[in-house]
Write a protein that holds these residues in place. Structure first.
Motif, PDB file in Angstrom:
ATOM      1  N   LYS A 201      -5.457   1.032  -0.673  1.00 41.57           N
ATOM      2  CA  LYS A 201      -3.847  -0.062  -1.091  1.00 41.57           C
ATOM      3  C   LYS A 201      -3.768   0.913  -2.119  1.00 41.57           C
ATOM      4  N   THR A 202      -4.180   1.897  -3.409  1.00 36.16           N
ATOM      5  CA  THR A 202      -3.730   2.668  -3.884  1.00 36.16           C
ATOM      6  C   THR A 202      -1.984   2.581  -3.504  1.00 36.16           C
ATOM      7  N   ARG A 203      -2.099   3.583  -1.930  1.00 33.13           N
ATOM      8  CA  ARG A 203      -0.899   4.025  -1.718  1.00 33.13           C
ATOM      9  C   ARG A 203       0.355   2.731  -0.840  1.00 33.13           C
ATOM     10  N   LEU A 204      -0.553   2.194  -0.985  1.00 30.97           N
ATOM     11  CA  LEU A 204       1.082   0.907  -0.023  1.00 30.97           C
ATOM     12  C   LEU A 204       0.730   0.058  -0.980  1.00 30.97           C
ATOM     13  N   GLN A 205       0.802   0.742  -3.044  1.00 32.90           N
ATOM     14  CA  GLN A 205       1.031  -0.316  -3.341  1.00 32.90           C
ATOM     15  C   GLN A 205       2.074   0.589  -4.145  1.00 32.90           C
ATOM     16  N   VAL A 206       1.992   1.733  -4.552  1.00 37.55           N
ATOM     17  CA  VAL A 206       2.668   2.571  -5.185  1.00 37.55           C
ATOM     18  C   VAL A 206       4.189   3.382  -3.985  1.00 37.55           C
ATOM     19  N   LEU A 207       3.599   3.724  -2.889  1.00 40.74           N
ATOM     20  CA  LEU A 207       4.628   4.755  -1.939  1.00 40.74           C
ATOM     21  C   LEU A 207       5.929   3.927  -1.585  1.00 40.74           C
TER      22      LEU A 207
ATOM     23  N   THR B 128       3.384  -0.102   5.396  1.00 38.42           N
ATOM     24  CA  THR B 128       2.480  -1.349   6.264  1.00 38.42           C
ATOM     25  C   THR B 128       1.362  -0.321   6.099  1.00 38.42           C
ATOM     26  N   THR B 129       0.750  -1.045   6.876  1.00 33.80           N
ATOM     27  CA  THR B 129      -1.074  -0.576   6.103  1.00 33.80           C
ATOM     28  C   THR B 129      -1.090   0.728   7.330  1.00 33.80           C
ATOM     29  N   LYS B 130      -1.025   0.172   8.331  1.00 35.89           N
ATOM     30  CA  LYS B 130      -0.756   1.286   9.352  1.00 35.89           C
ATOM     31  C   LYS B 130      -0.512   2.507   8.931  1.00 35.89           C
ATOM     32  N   GLN B 131       1.026   2.761   8.798  1.00 38.14           N
ATOM     33  CA  GLN B 131       1.727   2.956   8.296  1.00 38.14           C
ATOM     34  C   GLN B 131       0.699   4.395   6.645  1.00 38.14           C
ATOM     35  N   VAL B 132       0.689   3.522   6.553  1.00 40.46           N
ATOM     36  CA  VAL B 132      -0.425   4.306   5.336  1.00 40.46           C
ATOM     37  C   VAL B 132      -0.962   5.120   5.844  1.00 40.46           C
TER      38      VAL B 132
ATOM     39  N   LEU C 279      -5.836  -6.087   0.285  1.00 44.89           N
ATOM     40  CA  LEU C 279      -6.603  -4.936  -0.016  1.00 44.89           C
ATOM     41  C   LEU C 279      -7.279  -4.881  -0.649  1.00 44.89           C
ATOM     42  N   SER C 280      -6.461  -5.383  -1.714  1.00 48.46           N
ATOM     43  CA  SER C 280      -7.518  -5.286  -3.418  1.00 48.46           C
ATOM     44  C   SER C 280      -8.651  -5.828  -3.493  1.00 48.46           C
TER      45      SER C 280
ATOM     46  N   ILE D 278     -18.717   3.245   0.467  1.00 44.75           N
ATOM     47  CA  ILE D 278     -18.568   2.423   0.805  1.00 44.75           C
ATOM     48  C   ILE D 278     -16.859   2.456   0.355  1.00 44.75           C
ATOM     49  N   THR D 279     -16.663   2.120  -0.603  1.00 44.95           N
ATOM     50  CA  THR D 279     -15.135   1.444  -0.389  1.00 44.95           C
ATOM     51  C   THR D 279     -13.909   2.285  -0.504  1.00 44.95           C
ATOM     52  N   THR D 280     -13.970   3.743  -1.263  1.00 48.10           N
ATOM     53  CA  THR D 280     -12.486   4.706  -1.464  1.00 48.10           C
ATOM     54  C   THR D 280     -11.964   4.655  -0.333  1.00 48.10           C
ATOM     55  N   PRO D 281     -12.270   4.754   1.161  1.00 46.67           N
ATOM     56  CA  PRO D 281     -10.853   4.696   1.802  1.00 46.67           C
ATOM     57  C   PRO D 281     -10.246   3.129   1.779  1.00 46.67           C
TER      58      PRO D 281
END
Length: 323
Positions: free
Chosen positions: A257-263, A271-275, A188-189, A249-252
């Protein structure tokens, strides 16, 4: 490279290509210059990150409330959580980025030259390719730094774990998930920063040439060279437009990515789907744009400061007789 010399460059902005730079001076001075810029804009990254990871019942749901909360709890140092980690990794990442940017830009201009594109389109394509390539190379270094620094940014916030510095974060991540844990969200990064870099540089390269044409320096090469103030104004305007375009364009992807990395909490993987489902459940589709304001400001402010500093850096580090 004749095809890369723009109309604006004909008025005193001769392109300082990679072969015209004193590399040692470029890296040393550039490291100090960009460290200073990072220090000035770092609090915006902390605020953006906290907004993106805030839970649905969090009290601090806008930038001003986040700032007040940080200052109330930690004072000014709270706005610089994770800064040491970022600076440690930013120097090598920036070296890789700038080297890849300059070398790939030269190659990209040569590659698109046979297509006989308009000057604006040629600049957009070549700069976009260079921005994409440089981001791909630098992510190998930047992602682990991003993972660690973001955990430091949100430690103790909304129930997140507390750490004793960047090394403690890295140690716990490796203990839990191995080295791959430091590359959490790597895909995602890349999907966020590579397109963001490509869009930013493509937009900047084309916007700058378009603006020169609008202000009247695009056709008459006999005209007096523009003042330094005009040059800076054109570069700054191009950078602001590029920052707004890239952030919208890229904020979503950046939010996910941020939530996936720290949450991910202890014992539970995210997972990405859960986020995505969590963001939409909390705020609807606009949840994907959490932190857009700070990110838009950050990308515009950083981009403008960076490009002005970068153009100055290249002139400062040009070999004798090259400008």
């Amino acid at each position: 490279m004749d095809s890369s010399v723009t109309r604006a460059q004909a008025f005193g902005q001769a392109e300082i290509n990679w072969d015209k730079l004193d590399k040692t001076k470029f890296y040393v001075v550039g490291a100090g210059l960009f460290t200073g810029l990072t220090m000035g804009l770092y609090p915006v990254s902390v605020i953006k990150t906290r907004l993106q990871v805030a839970s649905g019942d969090a009290v601090e749901r806008n930038a001003f409330s986040v700032i007040k909360g940080i200052l109330r709890m930690d004072g000014i140092p709270g706005l610089y959580r994770g800064f040491g980690t970022v600076i440690t990794g930013a120097v090598p990442a920036r070296i890789i980025f700038l080297t890849a940017l300059e070398t790939s830009k030269v190659a990209a201009f040569k590659m698109v030259e046979p297509f006989k594109l308009s000057e604006t389109t040629q600049a957009a394509v070549a700069n976009g390719i260079a921005g994409l390539t440089s981001a791909l190379f630098s992510q190998a270094v930047f992602v682990p730094i991003d993972v660690v620094s973001q955990k430091l940014m949100v430690q103790g916030y909304s129930g997140h774990q507390k750490y004793n510095g960047g090394l403690d974060v890295a140690r716990k991540i490796i203990k839990s998930d191995g080295i791959r844990g430091l590359y959490r969200g790597f895909g995602l990064s890349v999907m966020t920063y590579a397109p963001s870099s490509a869009v930013w540089w493509a937009s900047y390269g084309s916007n700058q040439r378009f603006i020169w044409r609008v202000v009247g320096n695009g056709t008459d090469l006999e005209k007096e060279s523009p003042s330094q103030g005009t040059i800076v104004a054109v570069q700054a305007t191009g950078a602001i437009i590029a920052g707004v375009t890239a952030s919208c364009i890229t904020t979503p992807m950046d939010t996910i990515k941020t939530r996936l990395q720290v949450l991910e909490h202890e014992g539970r993987k995210t997972t990405t789907k859960q986020v995505v489902k969590s963001l939409i459940a909390d705020d609807g589709w606009k949840g994907l744009y959490r932190g857009l304001g700070p990110r838009l400001f950050s990308m515009s402010a950083w981009g403008t400061s960076m490009i002005l500093a970068y153009e100055y850096l290249k002139r400062l580090c040009a070999k004798d007789g090259q400008i």
